[in-house]
Scaffold this motif. Sequence first.
Motif, PDB file in Angstrom:
ATOM      1  N   SER A 122     -66.470 -32.208  73.264  1.00 34.80           N
ATOM      2  CA  SER A 122     -66.752 -33.422  72.595  1.00 34.80           C
ATOM      3  C   SER A 122     -66.927 -33.529  70.997  1.00 34.80           C
ATOM      4  CB  SER A 122     -68.155 -34.048  73.059  1.00 34.80           C
ATOM      5  OG  SER A 122     -69.275 -33.062  72.567  1.00 34.80           O
ATOM      6  N   GLU A 135     -74.852 -24.728  69.408  1.00 34.19           N
ATOM      7  CA  GLU A 135     -75.188 -25.716  68.379  1.00 34.19           C
ATOM      8  C   GLU A 135     -73.728 -26.102  67.985  1.00 34.19           C
ATOM      9  OE1 GLU A 135     -79.393 -25.434  66.382  1.00 34.19           O
ATOM     10  OE2 GLU A 135     -77.747 -24.891  65.282  1.00 34.19           O
ATOM     11  N   TYR A 136     -73.362 -27.479  67.973  1.00 31.32           N
ATOM     12  CA  TYR A 136     -72.108 -27.842  67.659  1.00 31.32           C
ATOM     13  C   TYR A 136     -72.367 -29.358  66.632  1.00 31.32           C
ATOM     14  CZ  TYR A 136     -71.069 -25.460  71.696  1.00 31.32           C
ATOM     15  OH  TYR A 136     -71.074 -24.551  72.852  1.00 31.32           O
ATOM     16  N   ARG A 161     -74.293 -34.113  65.734  1.00 37.29           N
ATOM     17  CA  ARG A 161     -74.574 -32.938  66.609  1.00 37.29           C
ATOM     18  C   ARG A 161     -74.055 -33.421  68.015  1.00 37.29           C
ATOM     19  NH1 ARG A 161     -78.101 -29.208  64.462  1.00 37.29           N
ATOM     20  NH2 ARG A 161     -78.889 -29.842  62.213  1.00 37.29           N
ATOM     21  N   PHE A 162     -73.612 -32.269  68.649  1.00 36.49           N
ATOM     22  CA  PHE A 162     -72.875 -32.430  70.054  1.00 36.49           C
ATOM     23  C   PHE A 162     -73.459 -31.491  71.040  1.00 36.49           C
ATOM     24  CE2 PHE A 162     -70.015 -34.170  66.901  1.00 36.49           C
ATOM     25  CZ  PHE A 162     -69.591 -35.262  67.267  1.00 36.49           C
ATOM     26  N   LYS A 163     -73.330 -32.035  72.209  1.00 37.14           N
ATOM     27  CA  LYS A 163     -74.039 -31.095  73.389  1.00 37.14           C
ATOM     28  C   LYS A 163     -72.905 -30.224  73.830  1.00 37.14           C
ATOM     29  CE  LYS A 163     -77.286 -34.252  74.872  1.00 37.14           C
ATOM     30  NZ  LYS A 163     -77.803 -35.342  76.062  1.00 37.14           N
ATOM     31  N   SER A 164     -71.460 -30.432  73.530  1.00 38.05           N
ATOM     32  CA  SER A 164     -70.484 -29.666  73.992  1.00 38.05           C
ATOM     33  C   SER A 164     -69.340 -29.562  72.934  1.00 38.05           C
ATOM     34  CB  SER A 164     -69.870 -30.046  75.358  1.00 38.05           C
ATOM     35  OG  SER A 164     -68.945 -31.313  75.014  1.00 38.05           O
TER      36      SER A 164
END
Length: 191
Positions: free
Chosen positions: A123, A102-103, A117-120
């Motif tokens: 990013s 989780e980012y 919230r980010f997938k990578s």
Amino acid sequence: MKIKLKSVFYSLIFTCCFLLVPSPSSGSPEIKGPEVKLQNNEIYVTTSFLPDENYIQELRNGITKELRFYIDLFKVWKIWPDEFVLGESFVRTLECDPVKMEYIATSSNRNTIIEKRFKSFESMVKWAVSIDNLKFTSTQELEPGSYFVRVTVESKIRKLPPVIGYFLIFLPENEFKIKKDSFLFIKRDKR
């Protein structure tokens, strides 16, 4: 004996100096820009922060980081020190959970709080360390003269209770604090 003592002394001084100077390969955080654009009587600021490898690695390992961006406008005077005109600040908090993948990044200023919230990981960092085309202020509100924008980025090490901070004044509060100025731009008198 005297010459041997001198050579030992000089080699000791050289070794201490060598150990105290940071290595160039470690890289240090830096600010890219700031770029100032004047368009339709408005000042727009674009800047970004390039963290060092240690900062990124600690973030990847799950240590929450807090970046503070200060964007300040200064008027240049020939004889007097530069005059602070106005400023804007942003607090960007970055959280990474390497187990859950989780980012989460949060940005806050005076009026708004944005949580994304980010997938990578990449990013999230890219979004958190850059400010693009921030509508800073109107040039109509400024007096004629030369101005520049200063960007300051700092990262706090830890949040100590204020009482402890008063007693332990030798402990640094910032992991780093860097600043960079833009080019000068001129506000002309309208006649």
